[in-house]
Design an enzyme around this catalytic site. Structure first.
Site, PDB file in Angstrom:
ATOM      1  N   GLY A  33      -3.603   4.755   0.175  1.00  0.00           N
ATOM      2  CA  GLY A  33      -3.230   6.157   0.288  1.00  0.00           C
ATOM      3  C   GLY A  33      -2.468   6.525   1.550  1.00  0.00           C
ATOM      4  O   GLY A  33      -2.535   7.672   1.987  1.00  0.00           O
ATOM      5  N   SER A  34      -1.703   5.579   2.110  1.00  0.00           N
ATOM      6  CA  SER A  34      -0.987   5.959   3.338  1.00  0.00           C
ATOM      7  C   SER A  34       0.074   7.023   3.062  1.00  0.00           C
ATOM      8  O   SER A  34       0.287   7.915   3.890  1.00  0.00           O
ATOM      9  CB  SER A  34      -0.374   4.730   4.022  1.00  0.00           C
ATOM     10  N   ILE A  77       0.609   3.067 -15.659  1.00  0.00           N
ATOM     11  CA  ILE A  77       1.784   3.554 -16.380  1.00  0.00           C
ATOM     12  C   ILE A  77       1.346   4.758 -17.208  1.00  0.00           C
ATOM     13  O   ILE A  77       0.299   4.732 -17.856  1.00  0.00           O
ATOM     14  CB  ILE A  77       2.371   2.430 -17.254  1.00  0.00           C
ATOM     15  N   HIS A  79       8.945   5.285  -5.053  1.00  0.00           N
ATOM     16  CA  HIS A  79       9.107   3.910  -5.517  1.00  0.00           C
ATOM     17  C   HIS A  79       9.776   3.107  -4.400  1.00  0.00           C
ATOM     18  O   HIS A  79      10.762   3.566  -3.823  1.00  0.00           O
ATOM     19  CB  HIS A  79       9.976   3.886  -6.781  1.00  0.00           C
ATOM     20  N   LEU A  87      10.108   4.302 -17.121  1.00  0.00           N
ATOM     21  CA  LEU A  87       9.523   3.856 -15.853  1.00  0.00           C
ATOM     22  C   LEU A  87      10.562   3.879 -14.729  1.00  0.00           C
ATOM     23  O   LEU A  87      11.638   3.288 -14.858  1.00  0.00           O
ATOM     24  CB  LEU A  87       8.988   2.422 -16.023  1.00  0.00           C
TER      25      LEU A  87
HETATM   26  C1  GRF Z   1       3.829   2.145  -1.613  1.00  0.00           C
HETATM   27  O1  GRF Z   1       4.591   1.023  -1.298  1.00  0.00           O
HETATM   28  C2  GRF Z   1       4.510   2.896  -2.712  1.00  0.00           C
HETATM   29  O2  GRF Z   1       5.885   2.884  -2.607  1.00  0.00           O
HETATM   30  C3  GRF Z   1       4.079   2.116  -3.906  1.00  0.00           C
HETATM   31  O3  GRF Z   1       2.739   1.792  -3.653  1.00  0.00           O
HETATM   32  C4  GRF Z   1       2.523   1.753  -2.255  1.00  0.00           C
HETATM   33  C5  GRF Z   1       1.424   2.724  -1.946  1.00  0.00           C
HETATM   34  O4  GRF Z   1       0.943   2.617  -0.683  1.00  0.00           O
HETATM   35  N1  GRF Z   1       4.329   2.836  -5.105  1.00  0.00           N
HETATM   36  P1  GRF Z   1      -0.096   3.692  -0.156  1.00  0.00           P
HETATM   37  O5  GRF Z   1      -1.298   3.680  -1.103  1.00  0.00           O
HETATM   38  O6  GRF Z   1       0.573   5.019  -0.142  1.00  0.00           O
HETATM   39  O7  GRF Z   1      -0.478   3.209   1.209  1.00  0.00           O
END
Ligand code: GRF
Length: 203
Positions: free
Chosen positions: A14-15, A95, A112, A147
């Site tokens: 969840g960063s 998905i 993405h 997608l």
């Molecule tokens: C990120 O690389 C995002 O682009 C991808 O999944 C990852 C999620 O990272 N879809 P976080 O959970 O937000 O740290």
């Protein structure tokens, strides 16, 4: 100003969610977090959201087996309780079917880790390296049933450097994800749909 209610869907650390929630703490932001929802009870982001004072919920996909529609009905029911105006997918690793997407279309964003339309799907960093690209990056887009398609709302680019590995490249892109997603959400919440283009020299 009535602020737009923003629900954030996660599956992991969840960063990106943290960067979105923090950005909505800015006084002039048109959005406010109303829920962080995960499909995994062990997602590290849930504790982080709770620590920031945001309501959290889990809708586990596993009990639904392969029945995506039933999972999404449960997901929608829980989301609707929070009455979100905007959904942000932030590392949400399921998905979604056309039915769910069309219900939220125009109100749902995703981040993405590639410069779409290049490298839809998984393993984007390794694929960009294998292809010998000189640049890579991330995209925030509106979610449509196909997608990783849908109108692009912003992109941030990074250089690919000699000796890069998927991990080093992923880390460089993630820094930009944390700039791009809040910047796009801030604009989207106030009705702005023009794409935002970031380069990493300001970062
Ligand atoms: C990120 O690389 C995002 O682009 C991808 O999944 C990852 C999620 O990272 N879809 P976080 O959970 O937000 O740290």
């Amino acid at each position: 100003m009535s602020r737009k209610r923003v629900a954030i869907l996660i599956s992991g650390g969840g960063s990106n969610m943290v960067s979105l929630v923090e950005s909505m703490g800015e006084a002039d932001h048109a959005g406010q977090p109303c829920l962080v929802l995960s499909n995994r009870a062990d997602a590290g982001g849930l504790e982080k959201a709770a620590a920031m004072g945001v309501d959290t919920a889990v809708v586990d996909h596993k009990p639904f087996g392969g029945d995506r529609a039933a999972f999404e009905t449960a997901l929608t029911e829980r989301l609707e309780m929070a009455q979100p105006d905007i959904l942000c997918l932030a590392g949400f690793m399921r998905i979604l079917t056309a039915g769910f997407v069309s219900h939220w279309q125009g109100r749902m964003l995703n981040i993405h880790p590639s410069l779409l339309p290049k490298y839809r799907g998984l393993h984007t960093h390794a694929r960009a390296l294998e292809a010998g690209e000189s640049t890579h990056g991330c995209t925030v887009h509106e979610v449509t049933p196909e997608l990783d398609e849908g109108p692009i709302l912003g992109q941030a680019e990074v250089p690919i450097l000699p000796g890069d590995t998927p991990d080093s490249l992923s880390a460089r892109v993630l820094v930009q994800e944390h700039r791009l997603y809040p910047a796009v959400l801030r604009r989207f919440a106030s009705g702005e749909r023009e794409p935002l283009w970031l380069t990493d020299d300001a970062g």
